[in-house]
Write an enzyme that holds these catalytic residues in place. Structure first.
Site, PDB file in Angstrom:
ATOM      1  N   CYS A  33      -3.341  57.017 -35.056  1.00  0.00           N
ATOM      2  CA  CYS A  33      -2.216  56.499 -35.892  1.00  0.00           C
ATOM      3  C   CYS A  33      -3.155  55.546 -37.071  1.00  0.00           C
ATOM      4  O   CYS A  33      -3.400  55.704 -37.617  1.00  0.00           O
ATOM      5  CB  CYS A  33      -2.661  55.117 -34.800  1.00  0.00           C
ATOM      6  N   CYS A  36      -2.967  52.479 -38.584  1.00  0.00           N
ATOM      7  CA  CYS A  36      -3.823  52.119 -38.312  1.00  0.00           C
ATOM      8  C   CYS A  36      -5.337  52.356 -39.274  1.00  0.00           C
ATOM      9  O   CYS A  36      -6.188  51.110 -39.520  1.00  0.00           O
ATOM     10  CB  CYS A  36      -4.497  52.215 -36.253  1.00  0.00           C
TER      11      CYS A  36
END
Length: 108
Positions: A33, A36
Site C-alpha cells: 500500500c 500506507c
C-alpha cells in the site's frame, strides 16, 4: 520501525488494546500500500511526540484477517483510535500530520 510503535497481530490485538493505559491508534496497513508507506513517517513522529499520551500500533491486514474483518477494514490505510478497549475514531486514507492531530485531539 520506531520502537515507540508496537506491532500487533490477531493473537495480541485484544489484550493490547484492552489493557492499554492510554488510547491506542491502530494503523491497519499492508506492505503493497503506497499511502500506507506515505503515512508511516508521520505516525512515527506522532508516536514520539505523544509518548505517554497515545500509543501507536500497526496491524498488517494481509497477515491478520480476523481483526481486519472484525473492524470492517475495507480501505487502507485505516486508522482506528481505541480508548478503554473500544473504537472511538476511524480515519481512512493518508492525512497530513496536522490533520491527524486535530482529528485525534479530543483523545490526547
Amino acid at each position: 520501525m520506531n520502537k515507540a510503535i508496537v506491532t500487533l497481530d490477531d493473537a495480541t490485538f485484544d489484550e493490547h488494546v484492552k489493557t492499554a493505559e492510554v488510547p491506542v491508534l491502530v494503523d491497519f496497513w499492508a506492505e503493497w500500500c503506497g499511502p500506507c508507506k506515505m503515512i508511516a513517517p508521520v505516525l512515527e513522529e506522532i508516536a514520539s511526540e505523544q509518548a505517554g499520551k497515545l500509543q501507536i500500533a500497526k496491524l498488517n491486514i494481509d497477515e491478520n484477517l480476523d481483526v481486519t474483518r472484525r473492524f470492517d477494514v475495507m480501505s487502507i490505510p485505516t486508522l482506528i483510535l481505541f480508548k478503554d478497549g473500544e473504537p472511538r475514531v476511524r480515519l481512512i486514507g493518508a492525512k497530513p500530520k496536522g490533520q491527524l492531530i486535530q482529528e485525534l485531539s479530543n483523545y490526547l
